[in-house]
Design an enzyme around this catalytic site. Sequence first.
Site, PDB file in Angstrom:
ATOM      1  N   HIS A  32      10.198   4.395 -15.290  1.00 31.89           N
ATOM      2  CA  HIS A  32      11.150   3.468 -15.897  1.00 31.89           C
ATOM      3  C   HIS A  32      12.420   3.356 -15.056  1.00 31.89           C
ATOM      4  O   HIS A  32      13.023   2.280 -14.966  1.00 31.89           O
ATOM      5  CB  HIS A  32      11.506   3.921 -17.318  1.00 31.89           C
ATOM      6  CG  HIS A  32      10.479   3.555 -18.334  1.00 31.89           C
ATOM      7  ND1 HIS A  32       9.935   2.300 -18.406  1.00 31.89           N
ATOM      8  CD2 HIS A  32       9.892   4.271 -19.319  1.00 31.89           C
ATOM      9  CE1 HIS A  32       9.059   2.257 -19.394  1.00 31.89           C
ATOM     10  NE2 HIS A  32       9.012   3.448 -19.956  1.00 31.89           N
ATOM     11  N   CYS A  78       1.945  -9.721  23.965  1.00 28.48           N
ATOM     12  CA  CYS A  78       2.531  -8.953  22.866  1.00 28.48           C
ATOM     13  C   CYS A  78       3.701  -8.086  23.310  1.00 28.48           C
ATOM     14  O   CYS A  78       4.010  -7.093  22.668  1.00 28.48           O
ATOM     15  CB  CYS A  78       1.462  -8.085  22.199  1.00 28.48           C
ATOM     16  SG  CYS A  78       0.672  -6.911  23.306  1.00 28.48           S
TER      17      CYS A  78
END
Length: 798
Positions: free
Chosen positions: A418, A749
């Site tokens: 919670h 890359c």
Amino acid sequence: MDKHLVWYDGLRRSDIAVVGGKNASLGEMISTLSAKNIRVPDGFATTAWAYRGFIAANGLKPVITKRIEALEDGHTTLHEAGAAIRAAIIAAKWPKETAEAIRAAYRELAKRSGQKEPSVAVRSSATAEDLPDASFAGQQETFLNITGEAALLDACRRCYASLFTDRAISYRQLLGFGRTEVALSVGVQFMVRSDIGSSGVMFSIDTETGCDRFVLINGAWGLGENVVQGAVNPDEFQVFKPFLDDADRLPIIAKTLGTKEIKMIYGRSDEAATRNVPTSVAERERFTLSDAEAVELARYAKIIEAHYGVAMDMEWAKDGETGDLFIVQARPETVQSRKSGAVFQSFNVTPAGKLIVQGLSVGDAAAMGRVCLIRSAQEIDRFVDGSVLVTSTTDPDWVPIMKRAAAVVTDHGGRTSHAAIVSRELGVPAVVGTGNATHILHEGQDVTVSCAEGETGAVYDGLGQIEVSDISLDDVPQTQTGVMLNIANPSAAAHWWRLPADGVGLARMEFLISNEIKVHPLALLKPEQVTDAAEFRAITKLMKGYQDGPSYFTQRLAMGLARIASVWHPKPVIVRLSDFKSNEYADLLGGRHFEPSEENPMIGLRGAARYYSAFYRDAFALECAALKRLRDDMGFTNVIAMVPFCRSPEEADKVLEVMAANGLRRGENGLEVYVMTEIPSNVIRAKEFAARFDGFSIGSNDLTQLTLGVDRDSEALADVFRERDPAVLWMIETAILRAHEAGRKVGLCGQAPSNDPNFARLLVSAGIDTISVTPDSFLNVKRNVAQAEKDNVSNDQA
């Protein structure tokens, strides 16, 4: 419907005004999803009419109104107002008809169960709860293992009183609900014997990023309140939703063993209904769910989400007697599902001091402030607004100060507690489950709290710098040249799921090995050769929850890669096989017992040369096993393997032979294998490499280093290291030309396109198929590529 109560099988989700969101949802699932094998414990719910009748019969409305008005006018405190209202409700008497209706329904439950006094869960369900824009998570009480009519009536009354806890009053005021607008229904369900099993919380969406491709499951031993309240560090599973319909796949892409120090069980007849006891060592070292059970629960989540049409927040329980899995709550997820995908923020944190503590990140933001150490709810009043709240466990009672905190840091709790839910809803960054924050951090200490580094949240000493960037996806141009992402950290991959990338051009396996596995693979294969006692203990601790060293390596590596591959599936994800240098391998746990000492490891025993060597071949087999598991068992056939630092076609033959011997034969099950183009020989002999590989990926950093003979890490030679040097550009252009002549794809890359827009334009002019860049530079590179393509068309027409 009876005005006092309704059985769950008579309810639908449209009955929120009658029985609240929680009970309406339980009724909906029992009524409509039982045929799809979703198990929900039977029971009944009292009505909003019954609540209002209780309030009216005892003359409580004026009491409530007067106390709330005094609070709003500043004539009383929140604590005083709430305590007075709760005391009045608990002292009130049940109207005769309502009490008899509850007793009669409980007797019917007894008849259905064959038990004289069945154990039930008594849950609060507010009529404003579980709405699409307000979760009300943990605002009212739940009481477990309630037996007997008298105890049941008392628990129902306490549920009514919990509508006026401090946290509930504060939360309703925050959302603008009226003083007496919200009514309360009480749900009464058969107890699932999870006290001798396990239980937890599940989301059908990634709670931190909003990525809708994942199911997140948290679990602990015993009753579920400890997970909900954040009292334990639970186990965590992440499951890939799109593969759940295929029974032959096992799409668990991540699992983490929680410490689970305590469990909640039934109390004895002479004590409270429930109590917490320490877990055994065996329980702490074992997952609360098997892989098959986690996948079954994830399938439940997918079915429930499809039925409701929105992302869902659920609670589950496993019966320790039967082994059956149950859903005991389901409500709409209220944070990520409300966020707009058009704009999101990216936080970049520059720490001022050292890393102090780590835990699970809640949200993806960052904040700075002064520590306010609160050890118990009795100290809440001394919280200083704008401070970093540090405590052992953040209970929902603490919402009034959580909303005033810059950040929250706790010792215990998982992503689905919670405290985490409320922090997310309030937009407050939180780091939960640190284990030791209250011991390490001290009152008044200046800290920087970062949740911007993926799934691991960090607390740094001192006040650093936080840069916030708004990233808009409203106007992303279309390009023929693919723009892909360089991704190293799997825990951060999902943060970028909204980017319309064409896949992943570079996923570095060595990052996962050093950060997810942390152990040298040979130390896992030959643990008896690790003679350092401290290292041996550290390795043994990391392997908890896994059968042995090899299974630890292959499963962790496969799941780490899956967390990247899943975000962009079915688009290609190019995984570079490990490319550690010997000195880097030696830094892994146990590594120094196996690695040679090299004068120049940058051009030493690295990349392809390792894979077929007698020294490392068995360790490379673990990498192959992980990739085979990733593609064949988990189903991520979009993964392409890439061989780095392959010096010659003859060496390529040896590597491909070893891969095939380990179940990775090029072409089988669609497997493509690329070669990293980073050595001049890769360009000079490109035609021969093209005969052995399906594609080329240019690594501009190493290619520049080896073409110019410049150490890329040398500060003294930084001005000489230039990707745009004519010699380097010739290498890149030639590699592209030779690859296309052979009918092979080619991409780049390196870092250069991210740093230099003009370099990206040069690549487009040379005809590159794809460019792979860092996520934060994706949009700029995408725009540069679009402009370059437009310029090329204009030039051709001219």
